[in-house]
Design a protein around this motif. Structure first.
Motif, short mmCIF file in Angstrom:
data_model
loop_
_atom_site.label_atom_id
_atom_site.label_comp_id
_atom_site.label_asym_id
_atom_site.label_seq_id
_atom_site.Cartn_x
_atom_site.Cartn_y
_atom_site.Cartn_z
N ARG A 148 66.19 -7.89 -3.42
CA ARG A 148 65.76 -6.52 -3.14
C ARG A 148 66.97 -5.66 -2.86
O ARG A 148 67.89 -6.07 -2.17
CB ARG A 148 64.83 -6.47 -1.93
CG ARG A 148 63.54 -7.20 -2.17
CD ARG A 148 62.66 -7.02 -0.98
NE ARG A 148 61.45 -7.82 -1.15
CZ ARG A 148 60.35 -7.62 -0.50
NH1 ARG A 148 60.28 -6.67 0.40
NH2 ARG A 148 59.30 -8.37 -0.72
N LYS A 149 66.93 -4.47 -3.40
CA LYS A 149 68.03 -3.53 -3.17
C LYS A 149 67.50 -2.30 -2.46
O LYS A 149 66.42 -1.82 -2.75
CB LYS A 149 68.64 -3.10 -4.50
CG LYS A 149 69.38 -4.20 -5.20
CD LYS A 149 70.04 -3.66 -6.45
CE LYS A 149 70.81 -4.74 -7.14
NZ LYS A 149 71.49 -4.22 -8.34
N ILE A 150 68.27 -1.84 -1.55
CA ILE A 150 67.93 -0.61 -0.84
C ILE A 150 68.76 0.50 -1.44
O ILE A 150 69.99 0.41 -1.50
CB ILE A 150 68.21 -0.73 0.67
CG1 ILE A 150 67.35 -1.84 1.27
CG2 ILE A 150 67.98 0.60 1.36
CD1 ILE A 150 67.66 -2.11 2.72
N MET A 151 68.06 1.52 -1.89
CA MET A 151 68.74 2.65 -2.50
C MET A 151 69.13 3.64 -1.41
O MET A 151 68.31 4.00 -0.56
CB MET A 151 67.82 3.33 -3.53
CG MET A 151 67.34 2.42 -4.63
SD MET A 151 68.67 1.71 -5.60
CE MET A 151 69.25 3.14 -6.45
N GLU B 157 70.90 7.41 -0.61
CA GLU B 157 71.34 8.68 -1.16
C GLU B 157 72.03 9.45 -0.05
O GLU B 157 71.47 9.66 1.03
CB GLU B 157 70.14 9.48 -1.68
CG GLU B 157 70.52 10.81 -2.24
CD GLU B 157 69.30 11.64 -2.67
OE1 GLU B 157 69.48 12.82 -2.95
OE2 GLU B 157 68.19 11.09 -2.71
#
Length: 173
Positions: free
Chosen positions: A5-8, A10
């Motif tokens: 799982r990747k956490i985006m 910004e």
């Protein structure tokens, strides 16, 4: 079945504050249906209509309009003592006044109430909260302008400070 799982993330320089809601912004039409009106002749639409002047009666009320209803006995010190008798010790089923925790009640000419009190022991579980509760309760007595609680440990509390009613309640008589 090992999913990665990747956490985006910004990054932003600033965020605009959201607009504050105002009564003027309230929608005129309602999207829900009202139950039958208990007031004869009142339509569902008028019952649901937004009352923009809902504070008008409250704000226009003159100070002291309900003074007779809230005046109590007329003796402010007696009213403060009556309020203290409504506060019960959390461990003993007796009010704090009859328990002998209240050493003094003074009410000045300008409606300032000063309560001098103690607790059964400095290690009492309500040592931090009880004085604040008493200050709030005494401050809510009609006619009291300011309430202050002084917590003292001298003289220390002992069962001889209890009223006969409290001793009877606890089976000590």
């Amino acid at each position: 079945m090992n999913e990665e799982r990747k956490i985006m993330v910004e990054e932003v320089d600033r965020v605009d504050k959201p607009a504050k809601a105002r009564v003027d912004d309230a929608p005129e039409e309602k999207a829900y249906v009202a139950a039958p009106s208990p007031v004869e002749g009142e339509s569902d639409a008028s019952k649901l209509e937004r009352k923009r002047d809902y504070l008008e009666g409250f704000l226009s009320r003159q100070p002291g309009a309900d003074a007779e209803a809230d005046s109590g006995s007329g003796d402010l010190r007696a009213d403060v003592i009556a309020a203290l008798k409504e506060i019960y010790d959390p461990e003993i089923p007796v009010n704090i006044y009859d328990l002998g925790l209240i050493y003094g009640v003074e009410v000045s000419d300008n409606a300032e109430a000063i309560v001098t009190m103690t607790l059964t022991t400095p290690h009492c579980p309500v040592a931090e909260s009880m004085p604040g509760e008493i200050e709030l309760r005494v401050g809510s007595v009609p006619g009291v302008g300011h309430a202050e609680v002084n917590l003292v440990w001298d003289p220390p509390w002992d069962p001889s400070k209890m009223t006969d009613e409290a001793k009877l309640e606890l089976g000590m008589l």
